[in-house]
Design a protein around this motif. Structure first.
Motif, PDB file in Angstrom:
ATOM      1  N   THR A  90       0.839  -1.203   0.000  1.00 41.45           N
ATOM      2  CA  THR A  90       0.000   0.000   0.000  1.00 41.45           C
ATOM      3  C   THR A  90       0.875   1.254   0.000  1.00 41.45           C
ATOM      4  O   THR A  90       0.635   2.182  -0.785  1.00 41.45           O
ATOM      5  N   GLU A  95      -8.565  -0.191   2.271  1.00 41.79           N
ATOM      6  CA  GLU A  95      -8.088   0.881   3.146  1.00 41.79           C
ATOM      7  C   GLU A  95      -9.181   1.892   3.468  1.00 41.79           C
ATOM      8  O   GLU A  95     -10.012   2.204   2.621  1.00 41.79           O
ATOM      9  N   ASP A 149      -5.900  -1.276  -5.122  1.00 41.49           N
ATOM     10  CA  ASP A 149      -5.339  -1.890  -3.914  1.00 41.49           C
ATOM     11  C   ASP A 149      -6.457  -2.624  -3.178  1.00 41.49           C
ATOM     12  O   ASP A 149      -7.261  -1.995  -2.516  1.00 41.49           O
TER      13      ASP A 149
HETATM   14 MG   LIG Z   1      -2.142  -2.966   1.938  1.00 42.97          MG
END
Ligand SMILES: [Mg+2]
Ligand SMILES: Nc1ncnc2c1ncn2[C@@H]1O[C@H](COP(=O)(O)OP(=O)(O)O)[C@@H](O)[C@H]1O
Length: 249
Positions: free
Chosen positions: A54, A79, A140
């Motif tokens: 990330t 996230e 992500d």
């Molecule tokens: Mg990550």
């Protein structure tokens, strides 16, 4: 030219090419890949939890905006915005400011929404890419998206459809992929099957004395004379850095 000492036979740094490259901006990393990613390429950043995927992806977007004047879109399934913004404040990366300046876009998406997007041929993301003149894109992670598909064939087909969309948007993309402790040969085979332009592996390995070391390796990168070895990779209060020494295992 200044002569380098103690660097004999070390395939680092790799000479920059005349080809158009998209630098990550991460200290030391671009030297491993002829100066940067290929323009409009789709790249896979893979590794276990806590390996820095990330942060690597956010660094690529942050430096894209602040050093190369390329706006970035971060699509995440995992996230939380406030938490992430807070986490990177320590590196002096002010994502709130970049967002206000319309240079950075944070998009929390469900894998189902991305699936829908493939059917619609772009939808919301496409309009964001156009409206904000996005040149760097991160997803992500692609792992959650892959889990939507049961069999390898539909998984591969949907990945290809996604890559075609990214290509249409003229963005240089990083997709992260979450792996368990070690990257298996099976995984590598299926990742290659994903047909990304490159595969970058991040490691957080347990050394002999129990202390973990971070490393980065370029498994493949099309059209690039890339480094072959694993290099030390650090995350500290200043940010991310690839060191000029190899990690031997
Ligand atoms: Mg990550
Ligand atoms: N300021 C810092 N100093 C040292 N290490 C850090 C710092 N910030 C984050 N890290 C390391 O980075 C890890 C998180 O990286 P992250 O990119 O979220 O991993 P991944 O996405 O691969 O799961 C943390 O577990 C920690 O080890």
């Amino acid at each position: 030219m200044k002569k380098k000492r103690g660097n004999k036979g070390l395939k680092f740094p790799i000479a920059k090419t005349e080809k158009e490259r998209v630098p990550s901006g991460i200290k030391g990393f671009d030297d491993l890949i002829e100066g940067g990613f290929k323009k409009n390429s789709v790249n896979l950043i893979s590794g276990g939890p806590g390996c820095g995927k990330t942060l690597f992806a956010i660094a690529f977007l942050y430096y894209g905006i602040t050093k190369h004047d390329e706006n970035g879109l971060y699509i995440t399934f995992e996230e939380k915005k406030e938490k992430l913004y807070d986490d990177v404040k320590g590196f002096n990366w002010d994502l709130t400011k970049l967002e206000k300046e319309k240079k950075f876009v944070f998009l929390e998406y469900t894998p189902e929404q991305v699936k829908k997007l493939l059917v619609e041929g772009g939808g919301t993301i496409e309009s964001i890419v156009e409206r904000f003149n996005i040149q760097r894109l991160v997803i992500d992670s692609i792992t959650s998206f892959g889990l939507l598909y049961q069999d390898q064939l539909t998984k591969k087909e949907s990945a290809l459809a996604l890559f075609e969309l990214i290509e249409k948007w003229n963005c240089t993309a990083l997709l992260t992929s979450q792996e368990l402790e070690t990257v298996s040969e099976d995984y590598i085979a299926s990742a290659v099957g994903f047909e990304t332009d490159s595969i970058i592996l991040l490691y957080h390995l347990k050394g002999k004395r129990g202390k973990r070391v971070r490393a980065v390796e370029i498994l493949k990168m099309r059209g690039t004379n890339h480094a072959e070895d694993m290099y030390a990779f650090e995350i500290n209060e200043k940010g991310l850095e690839v060191k000029k020494y190899k990690v031997l295992i």
